[in-house]
Design an enzyme around this catalytic site. Structure first.
Site, mmCIF file in Angstrom:
data_model
loop_
_atom_site.group_PDB
_atom_site.id
_atom_site.type_symbol
_atom_site.label_atom_id
_atom_site.label_comp_id
_atom_site.label_asym_id
_atom_site.label_seq_id
_atom_site.Cartn_x
_atom_site.Cartn_y
_atom_site.Cartn_z
ATOM 1 N N ARG A 25 0.936 -1.164 0.032
ATOM 2 C CA ARG A 25 0.316 -0.219 0.024
ATOM 3 C C ARG A 25 0.563 1.051 0.051
ATOM 4 N NH1 ARG A 25 -0.418 4.516 2.569
ATOM 5 N NH2 ARG A 25 -0.420 4.082 4.830
ATOM 6 N N ASP A 26 2.121 1.286 1.242
ATOM 7 C CA ASP A 26 2.654 2.810 1.481
ATOM 8 C C ASP A 26 3.360 2.843 0.333
ATOM 9 O OD1 ASP A 26 3.258 5.056 2.423
ATOM 10 O OD2 ASP A 26 3.895 4.158 4.493
ATOM 11 N N HIS A 220 10.024 6.242 8.448
ATOM 12 C CA HIS A 220 10.208 6.753 7.112
ATOM 13 C C HIS A 220 12.087 6.565 7.251
ATOM 14 C CE1 HIS A 220 7.140 7.179 4.433
ATOM 15 N NE2 HIS A 220 6.793 6.176 5.357
ATOM 16 N N CYS A 251 6.288 10.201 0.214
ATOM 17 C CA CYS A 251 5.939 10.992 0.933
ATOM 18 C C CYS A 251 5.763 12.617 -0.193
ATOM 19 C CB CYS A 251 5.120 11.410 1.989
ATOM 20 S SG CYS A 251 4.282 12.571 3.157
ATOM 21 N N ASN A 260 9.709 3.685 3.656
ATOM 22 C CA ASN A 260 9.505 3.702 4.204
ATOM 23 C C ASN A 260 10.884 2.498 5.249
ATOM 24 O OD1 ASN A 260 6.728 3.128 3.649
ATOM 25 N ND2 ASN A 260 6.373 3.341 5.497
#
Length: 331
Positions: A25-26, A220, A251, A260
């Site tokens: 996802r991220d 992160h 981000c 991350n």
């Protein structure tokens, strides 16, 4: 970090640490290349078989906002469900919750920011407006008998406001735990601003108030302190960590932000220190090696590049001759 606590980060002694994967996802949400649905499903299945305790499979957001995850329903419905693994999905609103529940998510991960500026920039709402939306989603999750986790972005600092007071962070956690009844809270280092002393203090503050609530740390590695922050968290009593396969992610509100903390790097380090992560590290590394072909570029993972600490190399092809010449000097 103290050397005399039961949570001593330097000696795992078989203690369990739960590794939670967010790369699907991220990580994938910021990639320009669309990873085909069948490849996403295969990747989640590989992570399940590698032993990740929880996998954030996808996000139920507008396909226009995040086209990389436009296949959320199909992916979540068609993955192989492994007993003991929690399959969670990020949901921003009631419509997202409806979709996630229909697709059989085990848990709904709700998100807002500890920073008013970041919340407005990222979610287009004030924090109080976000919280009201979370309440509506939480009510729906309870009716559907789904667990709820709340992720609090910018818990360790905002790229636009700077430091966020610890009291502000814990104040929102109070509302998540006591008013929403969330099973878990994730403290997110959204743009890599956390540092070990700060992390240890916030984890201890949370643990002192809510020892029975699942606490996850989401770091992160933007400024190279990811692993140090994980160890500081363990020393302060944390045992759950989000991480991203290959170290992918980022981000949009933090120029230069990296992904991350890397799943295989954290597992490798913790296993060397004697922690039980429940993860099959070679299987996890094999999964990470699939990523460059899927996303079209290299990945940050140093474990994929260099191998594990004791992945040894053969001596030079003429090593016997080198030895004989060296020994001949003593003759």
């Amino acid at each position: 970090m103290s050397k005399h606590t039961n949570n001593d980060a330097w000696a795992g002694a078989g203690r369990r640490v739960f590794m939670q994967e967010v790369g699907t996802r991220d990580g994938l949400q910021v990639e320009e290349a669309f990873v085909p649905t069948e490849d996403k499903i295969a990747l989640v299945n590989a992570l399940s078989h590698a032993g990740m305790a929880k996998i954030e499979v996808t996000a139920f957001v507008s396909p226009q906002a995040i086209p990389a995850l436009r296949d959320a329903e199909v992916v979540l419905r068609e993955i192989e469900r492994r007993p003991g693994v929690v399959y969670t999905a990020l949901v921003p609103n009631v419509r997202g919750a409806e979709r996630a529940i229909d697709a059989q998510a085990d848990e709904l991960n709700l998100v807002m920011s500890a920073s008013e500026t970041h919340n407005l920039a990222n979610l287009r709402m004030t924090r109080e407006q976000s919280y009201a939306a979370l309440q509506a989603v939480n009510a729906m999750a309870r009716q559907a008998q789904r667990a709820v986790n709340v992720s609090l972005s910018c818990s360790f600092g905002c790229p636009m406001e700077g430091d966020v007071p610890e009291a502000t962070v814990l104040g929102w956690c109070e509302r998540f735990v006591t008013e929403l009844g969330a099973r878990g809270v994730t403290l997110c280092d959204t743009t890599g601003m956390a540092y070990p002393g700060q992390v240890a203090a916030l984890v201890r503050g949370f643990r002192a108030r809510w020892p029975g609530t699942e606490l996850t740390l989401h770091f992160h590695n933007t400024r190279g302190m990811g692993l140090a922050n994980v160890l500081a968290s363990i020393d302060a009593g944390a045992d759950r960590f989000d991480a991203s396969l290959g170290g992918i992610g980022g981000c949009p509100y933090a120029p230069g932000a990296t992904g991350n903390v890397c799943s295989e790097e954290i597992v490798h380090a913790l296993q060397l220190m004697g922690f039980d992560t429940g993860v099959d590290l070679p299987a996890l590394i094999d999964a990470a090696r699939r990523l460059p072909a899927l996303i079209g570029h290299d990945i940050p993972s140093q474990i994929v590049k260099a191998g594990r600490r004791l992945d040894l190399h053969r001596p030079p092809a003429d090593f016997d001759a080198i030895r004989q010449r060296a020994l001949a000097r003593d003759a």
